[in-house]
Design a protein around this motif. Sequence first.
Motif, mmCIF file in Angstrom:
data_model
loop_
_atom_site.group_PDB
_atom_site.id
_atom_site.type_symbol
_atom_site.label_atom_id
_atom_site.label_comp_id
_atom_site.label_asym_id
_atom_site.label_seq_id
_atom_site.Cartn_x
_atom_site.Cartn_y
_atom_site.Cartn_z
ATOM 1 N N ARG A 48 2.159 1.753 -3.552
ATOM 2 C CA ARG A 48 1.168 2.384 -4.424
ATOM 3 C C ARG A 48 1.046 3.875 -4.127
ATOM 4 O O ARG A 48 0.893 4.698 -5.036
ATOM 5 N N THR A 58 1.821 7.883 -6.566
ATOM 6 C CA THR A 58 0.658 8.686 -6.930
ATOM 7 C C THR A 58 1.068 9.888 -7.771
ATOM 8 O O THR A 58 2.239 10.314 -7.771
ATOM 9 N N LYS A 79 0.821 -1.204 0.000
ATOM 10 C CA LYS A 79 0.000 0.000 0.000
ATOM 11 C C LYS A 79 0.860 1.260 0.000
ATOM 12 O O LYS A 79 0.526 2.258 -0.654
#
Length: 263
Positions: free
Chosen positions: A131, A135, A128
């Motif tokens: 990811r 961004t 997580k």
Amino acid sequence: MARLPASANFLAPIIAETLLDRLTMVTREFHRALLIGAHDPALADHLRGSGTELTIVEAGLRLAAASGAIAVEADAIDLPFASFDLIVWPGGLDSVNDVPGALVRLRALLAPDGLLLGTFVGDGSLPKLRRAVMTDGVRPVARLHPQIDLAAMGNLLQRVGFTLPVVDVEALTVRYGDWFALARDLRAVGLSSRLAPAPPPLTREESARIALAFTAQADPDGRIAESFRLIHFSGWAPHPDQPQPARRGSGSASLAEALKPKT
């Protein structure tokens, strides 16, 4: 890591407990041990308590001074060959500059039938966070620690000459309130980037974007469940008395026949 209290490193006692469990399952005695990183006192206390002559090495000068260790990187340990019958490495293999070279050096430091036992945070960890740092609006530079996967570790142990290699993984889930708490944990356990030169620092806007992207992956209760994959490994220095694998093709039973359903 050296500036923070020992309790800040939440992974150290988890790894130490696992390695102690595995060490107690080995029936032989170890008289000369090398411990690479004493971030939790349990391992050092156990080895000294069992009468083992213990040598500790640390990568950082401050960490070494705090534990009375030798300050040296694991891929540059300059000690006599065959000096130890046990080497324990509770985290940090993936942080050295030359991973194969470090394993070759440790193989040389082990006496025949000596054991290498260790753990590190492996590939697939922190999905997580990975990811979130990709961004939009965040510069694409290396922000996280490089990671080694399970298959690569098994291959490395065999390539550098260890026998009876064993590699397995333990999944650990930790839930966070926000990205900043995770970042503090990563610094405390030494998992932030150690690449040189260091990447440029995040801007306030980039930090805000990462925090927002990380929070967007939260569970219904608002906390974010992040994953750590602890890869445990072991291997032995060769010795004539060790068990040998059967010659390929020497089996007398057919696996295909054994798996056929019975009628």
